[in-house]
Design an enzyme around this catalytic site. Structure first.
Site, mmCIF file in Angstrom:
data_model
loop_
_atom_site.group_PDB
_atom_site.id
_atom_site.type_symbol
_atom_site.label_atom_id
_atom_site.label_comp_id
_atom_site.label_asym_id
_atom_site.label_seq_id
_atom_site.Cartn_x
_atom_site.Cartn_y
_atom_site.Cartn_z
ATOM 1 N N SER A 215 39.293 24.968 63.192
ATOM 2 C CA SER A 215 38.870 26.096 62.369
ATOM 3 C C SER A 215 38.530 27.290 63.257
ATOM 4 C CB SER A 215 37.656 25.707 61.525
ATOM 5 O OG SER A 215 36.607 25.235 62.347
ATOM 6 N N GLN B 213 37.787 17.672 58.605
ATOM 7 C CA GLN B 213 39.066 17.047 58.968
ATOM 8 C C GLN B 213 39.111 16.801 60.460
ATOM 9 O OE1 GLN B 213 41.540 19.067 60.814
ATOM 10 N NE2 GLN B 213 42.865 17.275 61.096
ATOM 11 N N LYS C 27 44.723 10.951 55.817
ATOM 12 C CA LYS C 27 45.571 12.053 55.351
ATOM 13 C C LYS C 27 46.905 12.023 56.088
ATOM 14 C CE LYS C 27 45.596 17.071 54.635
ATOM 15 N NZ LYS C 27 46.900 17.354 55.268
ATOM 16 N N HIS D 271 52.271 16.854 55.564
ATOM 17 C CA HIS D 271 51.821 17.993 56.368
ATOM 18 C C HIS D 271 52.516 19.277 55.935
ATOM 19 C CE1 HIS D 271 49.062 18.229 59.886
ATOM 20 N NE2 HIS D 271 49.590 19.437 60.019
ATOM 21 N N GLY E 220 51.070 19.345 49.054
ATOM 22 C CA GLY E 220 52.472 19.617 49.326
ATOM 23 C C GLY E 220 53.194 20.260 48.163
ATOM 24 N N GLY E 221 53.470 21.548 48.266
ATOM 25 C CA GLY E 221 54.314 22.226 47.289
ATOM 26 C C GLY E 221 53.628 22.727 46.044
ATOM 27 N N ARG F 132 48.734 26.482 52.152
ATOM 28 C CA ARG F 132 49.341 27.806 52.236
ATOM 29 C C ARG F 132 48.868 28.758 51.137
ATOM 30 N NH1 ARG F 132 53.867 24.426 53.514
ATOM 31 N NH2 ARG F 132 54.654 24.733 55.650
#
Length: 408
Positions: free
Chosen positions: A122, A140, A263, A287, A319-320, A342
């Site tokens: 981070s 994480q 994860k 990922h 994811g996505g 994202r």
């Protein structure tokens, strides 16, 4: 902030109606080399595309006259109730998108009654983030059974982060050609052309110069490019090791007394083995297509993993996800909640904390609208009976047409 309280960083509201709108605007706001890191992936980006396309293989079952005045979007994950079935997943170097990166993201998460997962790399340290937090967020870590991992775990625990995600799909760094082509190597390669592109983003460049928040501050205490390179080298040397195995995960389970998730799982056997070790949950993840290209889309493998361990552990996925309807499909296929990465980086790039909050606003409204149109009163009601493979939906439509033709 300009005269009359108008924020000149914002574009017209009608230009930011979806996460795709935020993506386009974020691309405009960031230098090319940074954008290649934020939005890029491994090799030919096949997995990135597959993650998105997987959601298009499902249609909704709808029931009319359901009589729900409001929808309940809350879920329980990691021992806490979330007002929204979305967690802000860990993304390294969030300060590249906006200098207050991690702080802005966790503040936006708190505004929506959910949580932020603090990355090992981070742009603000574990302790700095804890001082800004109104609730306990998540942490994480990359799997490593040495003193650095033990130290990071102690720091996160003392900072109030009682839930930890262990990312296991990075034994080595993926082949991200796009990053290298734009100079995002170790160290970054700055050519006159790239410097000119940075100069065309003066707000971003000024923030970097003034605040120095582009490195991993929990690993390196210095700022700027020097700190970023140091933190990446420490991460690669100490926390990405291809020799790590299940014994290392068992060591972490023994040391960590809070909720522990693995994860980066794509196989039901791996998920089962992790739960057998005493882990509290799994995150179905590739990922975001940034590691191994041609891995399966996370939504495609989610049902089998949910069948394997869903009765003994929580199942999350990422994811996505770009629409609220994507979230609904993931929950119907067995996820307890989803993580996004994202999308909130896009929000950070466009308008900091308010940008992330607006991204979550959009997803919340889309989830609520989807449930209302389906005739569902709560996300807790979602299961596989509420979705249909699109091939089956198309066949059903053809059968209906054939029946109509026969009866005319």
């Amino acid at each position: 902030m300009g005269p009359f309280g108008f924020d000149y960083r914002l574009v017209a509201p009608e230009k930011l109606l979806s996460l795709d709108d935020y993506r386009r605007e974020a691309k405009r706001r960031l230098p090319k080399m940074v954008w290649s890191y934020v939005d890029g992936g491994a090799d030919d980006h096949v997995t990135i595309s597959d993650n998105r396309e997987a959601f298009g293989r499902w249609s909704f079952r709808t029931r009319v006259l359901a009589g729900h005045a409001a929808r309940d979007l809350s879920v329980k994950a990691a021992g806490v109730t979330l007002d929204l079935p979305i967690i802000l997943g860990p993304t390294g170097f969030a300060g590249l998108s906006y200098w207050r990166g991690d702080i802005a993201a966790l503040k936006a998460a708190e505004r929506h009654g959910t949580r932020y997962a603090v990355s090992t790399v981070s742009s603000w340290s574990i302790e700095e983030i804890a001082r800004e937090s109104g609730v306990d967020h998540f942490f994480q870590l990359y799997p490593q059974s040495g003193e650095l991992a033990a130290s990071l775990m102690r720091r996160a625990w003392n900072a109030g982060q009682k839930t930890m995600f262990v990312t296991v799909d990075v034994p080595v760094r993926g082949n991200r050609e796009g990053e290298r082509k734009h100079g995002m190597g170790i160290p970054p390669v700055l050519t006159p052309r790239r410097l000119l592109n940075v100069a065309r983003h003066p707000k971003w460049a000024l923030d970097v110069l003034l605040h120095q928040r582009i490195g991993g501050r929990s690993l390196a205490t210095t700022g700027g490019v020097t700190g970023a390179i140091e933190s990446i080298e420490i991460q690669s040397r100490e926390l990405m090791q291809s020799t790590l195995d299940w014994d290392d995960l068992a060591w972490m389970r023994d040391k960590w007394k809070g909720n522990l998730y693995i994860k980066g799982v794509l196989d039901p056997e791996d998920a089962t083995r992790a739960v057998d070790l005493g882990l509290d949950g799994v995150v179905v993840s590739n990922h975001g297509g940034r590691q191994l290209d041609f891995t399966p889309a996370t939504l495609d493998v989610l049902p089998d993993i949910a069948d394997a361990v869903g009765d003994r552990a929580e199942v999350l996925m990422d994811g996505g996800v770009r629409r609220g309807s994507d979230v609904v499909k993931a929950l119907a296929l067995g996820a307890d909640a989803v993580l996004i990465g994202r999308p909130y980086l896009y929000g950070l790039a466009v308008n900091g904390e308010d940008g992330v909050a607006h991204v979550l606003d959009i997803l919340r409204e889309e989830i609520d609208t989807t449930l209302a149109l389906m005739g569902v009163g709560s996300v807790a009601e979602l299961d596989r009976s509420w979705i249909v493979p699109r091939a089956s939906a198309a066949a059903q439509s053809q059968n209906t047409s054939a029946f109509r033709d026969q009866t005319v």
